[in-house]
Design an enzyme around this catalytic site. Sequence first.
Site, PDB file in Angstrom:
ATOM      1  N   GLU A   1       4.019  -3.821  12.509  1.00  0.00           N
ATOM      2  CA  GLU A   1       2.569  -2.575  11.132  1.00  0.00           C
ATOM      3  C   GLU A   1       1.805  -3.237  10.898  1.00  0.00           C
ATOM      4  O   GLU A   1       1.748  -3.423   9.625  1.00  0.00           O
ATOM      5  CB  GLU A   1       4.011  -1.564  11.136  1.00  0.00           C
ATOM      6  CG  GLU A   1       4.856  -1.691  11.973  1.00  0.00           C
ATOM      7  CD  GLU A   1       4.522  -0.043  12.960  1.00  0.00           C
ATOM      8  OE1 GLU A   1       3.223   0.184  13.221  1.00  0.00           O
ATOM      9  OE2 GLU A   1       5.066   0.824  13.909  1.00  0.00           O
TER      10      GLU A   1
ATOM     11  N   ASN B   1       0.811  -1.351   0.000  1.00  0.00           N
ATOM     12  CA  ASN B   1       0.266  -0.027   0.061  1.00  0.00           C
ATOM     13  C   ASN B   1       0.475   1.031  -0.063  1.00  0.00           C
ATOM     14  O   ASN B   1       0.311   2.333  -0.368  1.00  0.00           O
ATOM     15  CB  ASN B   1      -1.276  -0.536   1.381  1.00  0.00           C
ATOM     16  CG  ASN B   1      -0.425  -0.292   2.269  1.00  0.00           C
ATOM     17  OD1 ASN B   1       0.318  -0.952   2.604  1.00  0.00           O
ATOM     18  ND2 ASN B   1      -1.205   0.857   3.930  1.00  0.00           N
TER      19      ASN B   1
HETATM   20  P1  NAD Z   1       0.290  -9.320   3.421  1.00  0.00           P
HETATM   21  O1  NAD Z   1       0.673  -8.983   5.087  1.00  0.00           O
HETATM   22  O2  NAD Z   1      -0.289 -10.595   3.340  1.00  0.00           O
HETATM   23  O3  NAD Z   1       1.727  -8.985   2.781  1.00  0.00           O
HETATM   24  C1  NAD Z   1       2.496  -8.046   3.745  1.00  0.00           C
HETATM   25  C2  NAD Z   1       4.053  -8.075   2.874  1.00  0.00           C
HETATM   26  O4  NAD Z   1       4.465  -9.773   3.817  1.00  0.00           O
HETATM   27  C3  NAD Z   1       4.376  -8.574   1.852  1.00  0.00           C
HETATM   28  O5  NAD Z   1       6.127  -8.286   1.141  1.00  0.00           O
HETATM   29  C4  NAD Z   1       4.637 -10.334   1.946  1.00  0.00           C
HETATM   30  O6  NAD Z   1       4.558 -10.598   0.214  1.00  0.00           O
HETATM   31  C5  NAD Z   1       4.731 -10.677   2.897  1.00  0.00           C
HETATM   32  N1  NAD Z   1       4.451 -11.669   2.923  1.00  0.00           N
HETATM   33  C6  NAD Z   1       3.163 -12.778   3.052  1.00  0.00           C
HETATM   34  N2  NAD Z   1       2.715 -14.450   3.698  1.00  0.00           N
HETATM   35  C7  NAD Z   1       4.511 -13.551   4.302  1.00  0.00           C
HETATM   36  C8  NAD Z   1       5.084 -15.068   5.074  1.00  0.00           C
HETATM   37  N3  NAD Z   1       4.090 -16.086   5.354  1.00  0.00           N
HETATM   38  N4  NAD Z   1       6.641 -14.691   5.627  1.00  0.00           N
HETATM   39  C9  NAD Z   1       6.339 -13.595   5.653  1.00  0.00           C
HETATM   40  N5  NAD Z   1       5.949 -12.768   4.712  1.00  0.00           N
HETATM   41  C10 NAD Z   1       5.144 -12.922   3.789  1.00  0.00           C
HETATM   42  O7  NAD Z   1      -0.224  -7.380   3.810  1.00  0.00           O
HETATM   43  P2  NAD Z   1      -0.809  -6.701   2.571  1.00  0.00           P
HETATM   44  O8  NAD Z   1      -2.139  -7.042   1.978  1.00  0.00           O
HETATM   45  O9  NAD Z   1       0.304  -6.292   1.531  1.00  0.00           O
HETATM   46  O10 NAD Z   1      -0.746  -5.570   3.246  1.00  0.00           O
HETATM   47  C11 NAD Z   1      -1.947  -5.022   3.295  1.00  0.00           C
HETATM   48  C12 NAD Z   1      -2.062  -5.088   5.310  1.00  0.00           C
HETATM   49  O11 NAD Z   1      -0.699  -3.947   5.523  1.00  0.00           O
HETATM   50  C13 NAD Z   1      -3.457  -4.717   5.487  1.00  0.00           C
HETATM   51  O12 NAD Z   1      -4.127  -5.500   6.873  1.00  0.00           O
HETATM   52  C14 NAD Z   1      -2.566  -3.198   6.426  1.00  0.00           C
HETATM   53  O13 NAD Z   1      -3.196  -2.833   7.228  1.00  0.00           O
HETATM   54  C15 NAD Z   1      -1.033  -3.466   6.766  1.00  0.00           C
HETATM   55  N6  NAD Z   1      -0.181  -2.308   7.024  1.00  0.00           N
HETATM   56  C16 NAD Z   1       0.027  -1.866   8.097  1.00  0.00           C
HETATM   57  C17 NAD Z   1       0.404  -0.704   8.093  1.00  0.00           C
HETATM   58  C18 NAD Z   1       0.709  -0.080   9.716  1.00  0.00           C
HETATM   59  O14 NAD Z   1       2.280   0.567   9.868  1.00  0.00           O
HETATM   60  N7  NAD Z   1       0.053  -0.459  10.956  1.00  0.00           N
HETATM   61  C19 NAD Z   1       0.909  -0.476   7.449  1.00  0.00           C
HETATM   62  C20 NAD Z   1       0.711   0.124   5.932  1.00  0.00           C
HETATM   63  C21 NAD Z   1      -0.209  -1.779   5.770  1.00  0.00           C
END
Ligand code: NAD
Length: 452
Positions: A230, A132
């Site tokens: 996060e 995002n």
């Molecule tokens: P996601 O959890 O699907 O993926 C995030 C990252 O983790 C990606 O790079 C993905 O490839 C990696 N990943 C996925 N499975 C993994 C595993 N088993 N082991 C290690 N890495 C893995 O999230 P998304 O769909 O990319 O992002 C959206 C989410 O992120 C939303 O829930 C949002 O709220 C959250 N977010 C939080 C913040 C914050 O600062 N709190 C900021 C931005 C986004």
Amino acid sequence: MPTSYDVINPATEEIVKNVAHLDLAATDDAIARADKAFHTWRTIAPGERARLLRSFSHIVTEHREELAQLEITNSGHTRGNALWEADNVANTLMYYAAAPERLFGRQIPVPGGVDITFKEPLGVIGIIVPWNFPMPIAAWGFAPALAAGNTVVLKPAEYTPLTAIRLGELALLAGIPEGVFNVLPGKGSVVGNRFVTHPLVRKVVFTGSTAVGKQIMVGCADQVKRLTLELGGKSSNIIFADADIAKAAAAAPGAVFDNAGQDCCARSRILVQKSAFDTFMEHFEVAVKKFRCEDPNLATADMGPLISKKQFDAVESFLDEPIAFKGSAPTGPGYWMAPTVLLPKNTSARSWREEIFGPVVSVMTFDDEADAILMANDSEYGLSGSIWTRDIGRALRVSRGVDTGALSVNSNSSVRFWTPFGGFKQSGLGRELGPDALDSFTEVKNVFISND
Ligand code: NAD
């Protein structure tokens, strides 16, 4: 087996580029290179490390237009946002460039000698980034990590690797030595998971969904690996009747629909004091209809498309609740969705409880201060939020009462690189940014020197 991924422009559905994904062996090689580089990077004189980070910041600024254009094409971010994001990387690097020369320990009075503490770098830091906000979220991890003397392996999200890859190249141009800052495009289950299991990765900085964050936390336990999380959010925009209602309503679309609502800090629950509800909704409708969802290349765009068809479908599944009003969106190719305002029947409605991560907001009313705090805290998340009131005492009481990490009063801004950012409850663990971020990238070492 190495694989690759077609990066799609979400505004047109056209393929932008095919990006090679690292397999396990290539990930291990990169981690080994980062570990080797750590042993020299940590010994570079603080002033020199600071100079290299300033140089990295300058190079990012020189390439801000190119980086912004990449983000518009890869992520559908509006031009205004994408330029802000490139600048945020440069600013975060510049802020933490001041840190190497100020990484102070303490001298603690003890009997029989002198006691001093050092802040030692951890080693290789694995940073896992969501799709995002690809640039800023990466920088909030790598800038303080590098400043503290660590090396970095960074995994961008599968959908949005292009700016991270370019930042890796710009770091080398800036003179950051080979192996210090490494960008590893790949799958979460391969590259990201290897950061969790590889013993030479000493800390994982994960930003993403709460579900994946929990798995990573479990994985890190095996090596007692340091971890910052996060995660998701379901933040409240609390509007009291004594507020400047017109101002709060005019600002409310940006607080939730910015980046098409794909923002962990999105104020996706609006709580309005009952007596101000009608006035607020009148102003809010005007503001939502003015919020421009259009080609993100246009300087006038307030919001672009969603990132993917998968995200579009997930967000659309929330639209079965009563709709108050909607804005507009382009038709044709691209994952476009109009900003939508829902009126859920009660607080158990799905739209009120779950993170939507799209341009959808729910509005409900509350009676008084205590009711507002109770409703805001009725969530497993606690990331950010806003409070609109002209009463300073109320602003303070409600700020202290709401269990979230980053609140703003009469404003909707959550993130500044000068101040700490992170979540309560299931929104995360630890804090990023601000003056204390270096503490999460160092271990305190205590040394006693005897007088004898
Ligand atoms: P996601 O959890 O699907 O993926 C995030 C990252 O983790 C990606 O790079 C993905 O490839 C990696 N990943 C996925 N499975 C993994 C595993 N088993 N082991 C290690 N890495 C893995 O999230 P998304 O769909 O990319 O992002 C959206 C989410 O992120 C939303 O829930 C949002 O709220 C959250 N977010 C939080 C913040 C914050 O600062 N709190 C900021 C931005 C986004």
